[in-house]
Design an enzyme around this catalytic site. Structure first.
Site, PDB file in Angstrom:
ATOM      1  N   LYS A 125       1.003  -1.204   0.148  1.00  0.00           N
ATOM      2  CA  LYS A 125      -0.074  -0.066   0.038  1.00  0.00           C
ATOM      3  C   LYS A 125       1.076   1.248  -0.109  1.00  0.00           C
ATOM      4  CE  LYS A 125      -4.123  -1.813   0.035  1.00  0.00           C
ATOM      5  NZ  LYS A 125      -5.066  -1.765  -1.002  1.00  0.00           N
ATOM      6  N   GLU A 132      -9.755   6.374   3.135  1.00  0.00           N
ATOM      7  CA  GLU A 132     -10.513   5.166   3.698  1.00  0.00           C
ATOM      8  C   GLU A 132      -9.616   4.061   4.020  1.00  0.00           C
ATOM      9  OE1 GLU A 132      -9.977   5.330   0.551  1.00  0.00           O
ATOM     10  OE2 GLU A 132      -9.209   3.329  -0.039  1.00  0.00           O
ATOM     11  N   SER A 176       2.044  -9.825  -1.137  1.00  0.00           N
ATOM     12  CA  SER A 176       1.584  -8.305  -0.964  1.00  0.00           C
ATOM     13  C   SER A 176       1.509  -7.683   0.461  1.00  0.00           C
ATOM     14  CB  SER A 176       0.024  -8.104  -1.434  1.00  0.00           C
ATOM     15  OG  SER A 176      -0.964  -8.768  -0.788  1.00  0.00           O
TER      16      SER A 176
END
Lengths: 401, 274
Positions: A93, A115, A382
Site C-alpha cells: 500500500k 478510507e 503483498s
C-alpha cells in the site's frame, strides 16, 4: 511509467468500464488531479523524489525470493515471491500513498483523507502524511476499527485521526462513501488518497502506475535470475491494486498467464464472499463502472472474507476489462483454503503472509498439479501477516478446544 | 408542452418561484409517501422530487441516508415507485421527478427504465452521480420517452463547463448551493446569490437551487434569484420525527402528513415575490 495514460480513453474508460460517475462538485477536482498527475509523471523532480523515498524510506527494491521448499511441497514447480511484505509498514500500500502524497503537496493541498478496511492503507497513508507533515484523517468502518484495533493505534501514533463510520454496513464500502462525502465538502484544500485501483478516473490509472513499480522490479529480477519471464503470475484481488501492480508491466507479454485470486469467503454459493469478478456483474459504485456484488435491483451487497483487505463488493475497472478481454483469469479461494495457505507458507518458508496474500499462496495448490515440473510461478506476496496473527490464533484455538 | 415547462411558465407569469419538496419513496412506507405527496400537492408544492432509495448514497448527508435505509428495509424497488407514481398521477397533474443514483437505473436497463418511468407519469429524472460526460446514453433514452433529464451544477463548476451543462439539461438546471452533501444548514454560502445569477446568465431554462435549504426566510431570499427552491432533508426529518417505530419496522407516519403539509404551505408562501 511510459504509455500508462494511453490505455483508457480520455475520460478514463477501459471499454465500458471505468469513467467518472461522481457528483458534479467533484468533477473539477478530478480534472485538476488528472492534470497535476500528467504533469508530475513527466517531471524529473517528481520522479527523483518518488524514487528516493521508495528506496531510502520504503526499502525498495524489494527482494525476489525463490521459495524452494514451497516449490518442492507443491510438486516441483519454481515459486518466486515478490516480497512486498518487507516494505516499510508491511504491505504494498505504501507505494501508492508515497506517490499520491508527493502529488498532493505539489497541488498545494494541506489536508489528506483516506478510507481503510483492514487498516493497511490507512496506516500507509498516515505514515506518508506524517513524512510530509500534512494533516490526515482516515475513515474506517466501525466494525473494522474493532477487529483491526492495532492498526487504529498505529494510525493514531503517526498523528492521524481515525473517524469510525457508522453508516450502512459499517465496513470498507461505507468508509469510502464517507471519504467521498468529506471530499465533496472540503475539496478546496483536501486530497483524497484512494487505496486501490478503484474510484473515478484518474485514480485507477494513477494507483496502477504507482503500484507498477512491483511488476517492473519483478520483471527485471526474474529475468536476471532465471533468464526468462515467468509462466504464471498469481496475486490476490480485493480492489486489485497489488495484482494490477504486478500484472501491468507483464500485460503485453502474451506468454505470461495472469491469475487474480478473489476471496470466496464461506463459499461463492453463499451470501458471504467477496468474489466480485467471479460471480458479480457490471454496475456503478464509488464513481466507476466495474464488476460489483449487487442484487437484481442494483443495491450493493455486503462482502465477506477472513482477509479484511479483500472485503470489498467492487473491483478495479481495469481488472473488469482484463476479465472481459481474457488477458487475466480470475478465480476464488475460500476462507478455509486461505488459512491453509497461511499455514503452508509459514511452515515451509518461515514467512507469515497477510491473510490477503495467503489467498494467492493457497491457489498454488490447485494450480501446481496442472503445471509442468520446473514451471516458473511469480507470486505477489503483498503483505506480511503480523496484523492477522491474533485472528488466526483465535480461529485455530476455537478448533482445538 | 410537458408538465415541468408548463409549471415554470405559469409561475413566471404569477411572479412566484417553484417550491420543490423532496421525499424518499417508501420512507416510512409506500402508502405514507403517497399520502404525503398528495398532501404536499394540495398545500402548494409545485413539483415533487421522489427519491429512489440506494444502498450507497454518496451525495447525501445523514438525514437522507437514514431515510434510504428505512426505505430499503421495505425492499422498495423502481417498480414500486412507478406504481405509486401511477396512482398519484390519477389524482393530480403536479410534475413528478425521480431523484436516484445511477446503478439501480443501469441494472433495470436504460430504455426500459425510461419507458416505465414515462408510462407511470413521471416527468423527469435527477441522477446526482451521472455527470454530463457519462450521461449520453441516459439522456438519449430519456429523450425518446419525453422524460426530462435534469443536470446539476455546483458552486465550483467552471463557467465553460456550466455553459455546456446548461445546454444539455432539460426541464430545469439544478444548482447545488454548497460544495457538500445534502442536509439542512443554518447558514448558506454568502456568495450563493452571485453563483445563482451566473448560472442564470448561462442557462435559458429555469434554474432551481437545492442542498441545505430548510427555512422560510431562506426560501424567501432565494426566490428573488432562483426559479425554483428545493427542500429535501428538512421535510425528510419531519417525516422521521413523526413516525413511530414499532420494533425495527417503521409504521405508517400518522402526524407526518399533516405536519409536512403545514410546512410546505409555509414554504410556498415564501416563494411569492410580491
Amino acid at each position: 511509467m511510459k504509455g500508462s495514460l494511453s490505455k483508457p480513453d480520455s475520460k478514463g474508460h477501459f471499454g465500458i468500464f471505468g469513467g467518472r460517475y461522481v457528483p458534479e462538485t467533484l468533477m473539477p477536482a478530478l480534472q485538476e488531479l488528472e492534470r497535476a498527475y500528467k504533469a508530475a509523471r513527466r517531471d524529473v523532480t517528481f520522479k527523483r523524489e518518488l524514487g528516493g523515498i521508495l528506496k531510502d524510506y520504503v526499502g525498495r527494491p524489494t527482494p525476489l525470493y525463490e521459495a524452494k521448499r514451497l516449490g518442492e511441497a507443491l510438486g516441483g514447480i519454481r515459486v518466486f515471491l515478490k516480497r512486498e511484505d518487507l516494505t516499510h509498514t508491511g504491505a504494498h500500500k505504501i507505494n501508492n500513498t508515497i506517490g499520491q502524497i508527493i502529488l498532493a503537496r505539489r497541488m498545494g493541498k494541506t489536508r489528506i483523507i483516506a478510507e481503510t478496511g483492514a487498516g493497511q492503507h490507512g496506516v500507509a497513508t498516515a505514515t506518508a502524511a506524517s513524512l510530509m507533515g500534512l494533516e490526515c484523517e482516515v475513515y474506517m468502518g466501525r466494525k473494522d476499527t474493532v477487529r483491526q484495533a492495532m492498526n487504529v493505534f498505529r494510525m493514531e501514533l503517526t498523528g492521524a485521526r481515525v473517524i469510525p463510520v457508522d453508516s450502512g454496513t459499517k465496513t470498507l464500502k461505507d468508509a469510502i462513501n464517507e471519504a467521498i462525502r468529506d471530499w465533496v465538502t472540503n475539496v478546496a484544500n483536501t486530497h483524497y488518497i484512494i487505496g486501490s485501483v478503484v474510484g473515478p478516473h484518474p485514480y485507477p490509472v494513477m494507483v496502477r502506475d504507482f503500484q507498477s513499480v512491483i511488476g517492473r522490479e519483478a520483471r527485471a529480477q526474474i529475468k536476471r535470475v532465471t533468464g526468462r519471464l515467468p509462466d504464471v503470475i498469481v496475486a490476490c484481488v480485493g480492489g486489485g491494486s497489488n495484482a494490477m501492480g504486478i500484472f501491468y508491466p507483464f500485460s503485453r507479454d502474451k506468454g505470461v498467464r495472469l491469475i487474480g485470486v478473489e476471496a470466496a469467503g464461506e463459499g461463492i454459493d453463499t451470501e458471504h464472499h467477496s468474489a466480485t469478478l467471479t460471480v458479480g456483474n457490471p454496475g456503478v459504485l464509488h464513481g466507476t463502472m466495474s464488476y460489483l456484488l449487487q442484487d437484481k435491483w442494483g443495491q450493493i451487497k455486503g462482502a465477506h472474507s477472513v482477509a479484511p483487505g479483500l472485503d470489498y463488493p467492487g473491483v478495479g475497472p481495469e481488472h473488469s476489462a482484463f476479465k472481459e478481454s481474457g488477458r487475466a483469469e480470475y478465480v476464488a479461494v475460500d476462507d478455509e483454503a486461505a488459512l491453509k495457505g497461511f499455514r503452508l507458507l509459514s511452515e515451509t518458508e518461515g514467512i507469515i503472509p497477510a491473510l490477503e496474500s495467503a489467498h494467492a499462496i493457497a491457489y498454488l495448490e490447485s494450480l501446481a498439479p496442472n503445471l509442468e515440473r520446473g514451471s516458473i510461478v511469480l507470486v505477489n506476496l503483498s503483505g506480511r501477516g503480523d496484523k492477522d496473527v491474533e485472528t488466526v490464533a483465535e480461529i485455530f484455538k476455537g478448533r482445538t478446544a | 408542452m410537458n408538465r415541468i415547462d408548463k409549471m415554470f411558465s405559469i409561475l413566471k407569469r404569477r411572479n412566484e418561484a417553484a417550491l420543490i419538496p423532496f421525499v424518499t419513496t417508501g420512507d416510512p412506507d409506500l402508502p405514507s409517501t403517497e399520502a404525503i405527496c398528495l398532501e404536499m400537492a394540495s398545500k402548494g408544492a409545485d413539483l415533487i422530487e421522489l427519491g429512489l432509495p440506494f444502498s450507497d448514497p454518496l451525495a447525501d448527508g445523514p438525514t437522507i441516508q437514514a431515510a434510504s435505509q428505512r426505505a430499503l428495509r421495505n425492499n422498495i424497488t423502481p417498480m414500486d415507485l412507478f406504481e405509486m407514481v401511477a396512482r398519484i398521477r390519477r389524482r393530480t397533474d403536479i410534475p413528478l421527478v425521480l431523484m436516484g443514483y445511477f446503478n439501480p437505473v443501469y441494472q433495470y436497463g436504460l430504455e426500459r427504465f425510461a419507458r416505465d418511468a414515462a408510462d407511470a407519469g413521471l416527468d423527469g429524472t435527477i441522477i446526482p452521480d451521472l455527470p454530463l460526460e457519462e450521461a449520453g446514453p441516459w439522456i438519449k433514452a430519456a429523450k425518446a420517452t419525453g422524460l426530462a433529464n435534469i443536470l446539476l451544477v455546483a458552486p465550483n463548476t467552471p463557467e465553460d463547463r456550466l455553459g455546456k451543462i446548461a445546454r444539455a439539461t432539460s426541464g430545469f438546471l439544478y444548482y447545488v448551493s454548497v460544495t457538500g452533501i445534502t442536509g439542512a444548514r443554518t447558514t448558506l454560502p454568502d456568495n450563493l446569490a452571485q453563483g445563482l445569477q451566473a448560472a442564470k446568465r448561462h442557462c435559458k431554462k429555469p434554474v432551481a437551487v437545492g442542498f441545505g435549504i430548510s427555512r422560510p426566510d431562506q426560501v424567501e431570499m432565494l426566490s428573488r434569484v432562483a426559479d425554483g427552491i428545493i427542500v429535501g432533508s428538512a421535510i425528510v426529518r419531519i417525516i422521521e420525527e413523526n413516525t413511530v417505530p414499532e420494533g425495527s419496522a417503521p409504521v405508517r407516519a400518522l402526524d407526518a402528513r399533516t405536519k409536512v403539509g403545514d410546512f410546505v404551505k409555509e414554504l410556498k408562501s415564501a416563494t411569492l415575490r410580491n
